[in-house]
Design a protein around this motif. Structure first.
Motif, mmCIF file in Angstrom:
data_model
loop_
_atom_site.group_PDB
_atom_site.id
_atom_site.type_symbol
_atom_site.label_atom_id
_atom_site.label_comp_id
_atom_site.label_asym_id
_atom_site.label_seq_id
_atom_site.Cartn_x
_atom_site.Cartn_y
_atom_site.Cartn_z
ATOM 1 N N ASN A 1 0.815 -1.225 0.000
ATOM 2 C CA ASN A 1 0.000 0.000 0.000
ATOM 3 C C ASN A 1 0.847 1.274 0.000
ATOM 4 O O ASN A 1 0.466 2.288 0.589
ATOM 5 C CB ASN A 1 -0.952 0.029 1.207
ATOM 6 C CG ASN A 1 -1.957 -1.100 1.167
ATOM 7 O OD1 ASN A 1 -2.233 -1.652 0.105
ATOM 8 N ND2 ASN A 1 -2.504 -1.454 2.319
ATOM 9 N N GLU B 1 -6.814 8.058 -2.389
ATOM 10 C CA GLU B 1 -6.618 8.461 -0.992
ATOM 11 C C GLU B 1 -5.609 9.599 -0.879
ATOM 12 O O GLU B 1 -5.587 10.319 0.124
ATOM 13 C CB GLU B 1 -6.119 7.274 -0.163
ATOM 14 C CG GLU B 1 -7.100 6.124 -0.061
ATOM 15 C CD GLU B 1 -6.513 4.968 0.736
ATOM 16 O OE1 GLU B 1 -5.651 5.224 1.597
ATOM 17 O OE2 GLU B 1 -6.896 3.821 0.484
ATOM 18 N N LYS C 1 2.972 6.223 1.928
ATOM 19 C CA LYS C 1 2.123 5.154 2.449
ATOM 20 C C LYS C 1 0.654 5.558 2.354
ATOM 21 O O LYS C 1 0.287 6.701 2.616
ATOM 22 C CB LYS C 1 2.492 4.876 3.913
ATOM 23 C CG LYS C 1 1.908 3.597 4.477
ATOM 24 C CD LYS C 1 2.646 2.384 3.968
ATOM 25 C CE LYS C 1 2.152 1.113 4.653
ATOM 26 N NZ LYS C 1 2.804 -0.093 4.139
ATOM 27 N N THR C 2 -0.193 4.606 1.954
ATOM 28 C CA THR C 2 -1.645 4.806 1.941
ATOM 29 C C THR C 2 -2.291 3.772 2.852
ATOM 30 O O THR C 2 -1.700 2.730 3.146
ATOM 31 C CB THR C 2 -2.212 4.672 0.521
ATOM 32 O OG1 THR C 2 -1.955 3.349 0.039
ATOM 33 C CG2 THR C 2 -1.577 5.689 -0.415
ATOM 34 N N GLU C 3 -3.509 4.047 3.292
ATOM 35 C CA GLU C 3 -4.173 3.136 4.228
ATOM 36 C C GLU C 3 -4.731 1.901 3.525
ATOM 37 O O GLU C 3 -4.563 0.771 3.982
ATOM 38 C CB GLU C 3 -5.299 3.872 4.960
ATOM 39 C CG GLU C 3 -4.798 4.928 5.936
ATOM 40 C CD GLU C 3 -5.931 5.532 6.740
ATOM 41 O OE1 GLU C 3 -7.082 5.052 6.583
ATOM 42 O OE2 GLU C 3 -5.672 6.467 7.504
ATOM 43 N N ASN C 4 -5.412 2.110 2.403
ATOM 44 C CA ASN C 4 -6.103 1.003 1.732
ATOM 45 C C ASN C 4 -5.534 0.677 0.355
ATOM 46 O O ASN C 4 -6.131 -0.108 -0.390
ATOM 47 C CB ASN C 4 -7.593 1.331 1.600
ATOM 48 C CG ASN C 4 -8.243 1.573 2.954
ATOM 49 O OD1 ASN C 4 -8.046 0.796 3.893
ATOM 50 N ND2 ASN C 4 -9.008 2.655 3.073
ATOM 51 N N GLY C 5 -4.412 1.291 0.003
ATOM 52 C CA GLY C 5 -3.799 0.983 -1.281
ATOM 53 C C GLY C 5 -4.541 1.567 -2.467
ATOM 54 O O GLY C 5 -4.491 1.011 -3.572
ATOM 55 N N ARG C 6 -5.212 2.693 -2.263
ATOM 56 C CA ARG C 6 -5.967 3.333 -3.346
ATOM 57 C C ARG C 6 -5.342 4.683 -3.668
ATOM 58 O O ARG C 6 -4.998 5.463 -2.774
ATOM 59 C CB ARG C 6 -7.429 3.515 -2.944
ATOM 60 C CG ARG C 6 -8.174 2.200 -2.738
ATOM 61 C CD ARG C 6 -9.578 2.441 -2.221
ATOM 62 N NE ARG C 6 -10.291 3.420 -3.033
ATOM 63 C CZ ARG C 6 -11.503 3.891 -2.739
ATOM 64 N NH1 ARG C 6 -12.118 3.472 -1.640
ATOM 65 N NH2 ARG C 6 -12.081 4.773 -3.524
#
Length: 230
Positions: A200, A220, A212-217
């Motif tokens: 992510n 975001e 870094k992203t929380e949900n891999g989108r």
């Protein structure tokens, strides 16, 4: 006649006795004066001794005061040096902490890539992402060469309106919206999705820093409203 002689004799005896008393008294006074003088001399010696002792004691106290003053100055210098060392150690610790955080992020990225390489499907996905990145660089290079041949600026009249990965212009559509990475660079939503790894995180195509992203989108990531509003 006899009486007169007797009186004269008695008078002479009294005179002799008086003279003897006077002599003894004089001698006694002299002895007394000598004793008093000797006593005064002894007192003077004692006073001189006390004065010498007081002087030595004063000199000792002065030397002791000077020693204590030097010790205090040395302690102050040592305390200042200790504070300097503590400040330097604190700075080094802060730098080490930052370095450690960067190393952790790099290790996490490497672990993510290793996870991609564990099976063939993930390996192919990672390979396709790398190919897409290479293709975007190639496309960007071709566009730059074409602009150079046409006598245009390296990135056109407004290079900041183009994605730093694919070199395509930003727009209001979902895939063309500019997204800001933690390093400060901006890429489009489409490239952000292509560069997303299994952990992510996105590696910036310019300086290779990870975001870094929380949900891999990709959506975001924060939008670059400055570029959207120009």
């Amino acid at each position: 006649m006899l009486r007169r002689s007797k009186r004269i004799s008695e008078q002479m005896e009294r005179n002799n006795l008086s003279n003897q008393v006077s002599v003894k008294k004089s001698r006694f006074n002299e002895e007394l004066k000598k004793k008093e003088l000797e006593a005064l001399k002894n007192k003077l010696k004692i006073a001189q001794g006390n004065l010498s002792d007081s002087k030595n004691k004063l000199n000792y106290e002065l030397r002791l005061k000077e020693i204590l003053k030097k010790k205090l100055e040395e302690s102050e210098r040592a305390f200042g040096a200790a504070n300097t060392v503590a400040t330097e150690a604190k700075t080094m610790l802060g730098n080490y902490t930052k370095l450690t955080e960067n190393q952790k992020q790099i290790i996490a990225d490497m672990e993510g890539k290793m996870e991609d390489f564990k099976n063939q499907s993930k390996f192919n996905e990672a390979l396709n992402r790398e190919k897409a990145t290479a293709e975007s660089y190639k496309k960007k290079w071709v566009n730059m060469m074409n602009r150079a041949k046409n006598g245009e600026d390296e990135n056109g009249p407004f290079p900041w309106k183009h994605c730093e990965s694919c070199d395509e212009p930003y727009g209001d559509t979902d895939i063309r919206i500019p997204r800001v990475l933690v390093c400060g660079h901006t890429i489009c939503t489409e490239c952000a999705g292509k560069l997303m790894m299994n952990n992510n995180s996105i590696r910036c195509p310019v300086d290779r820093q990870s975001t870094k992203t929380e949900n891999g989108r990709a959506d975001e990531l924060p939008k670059n409203f400055v570029l959207l509003n120009v």
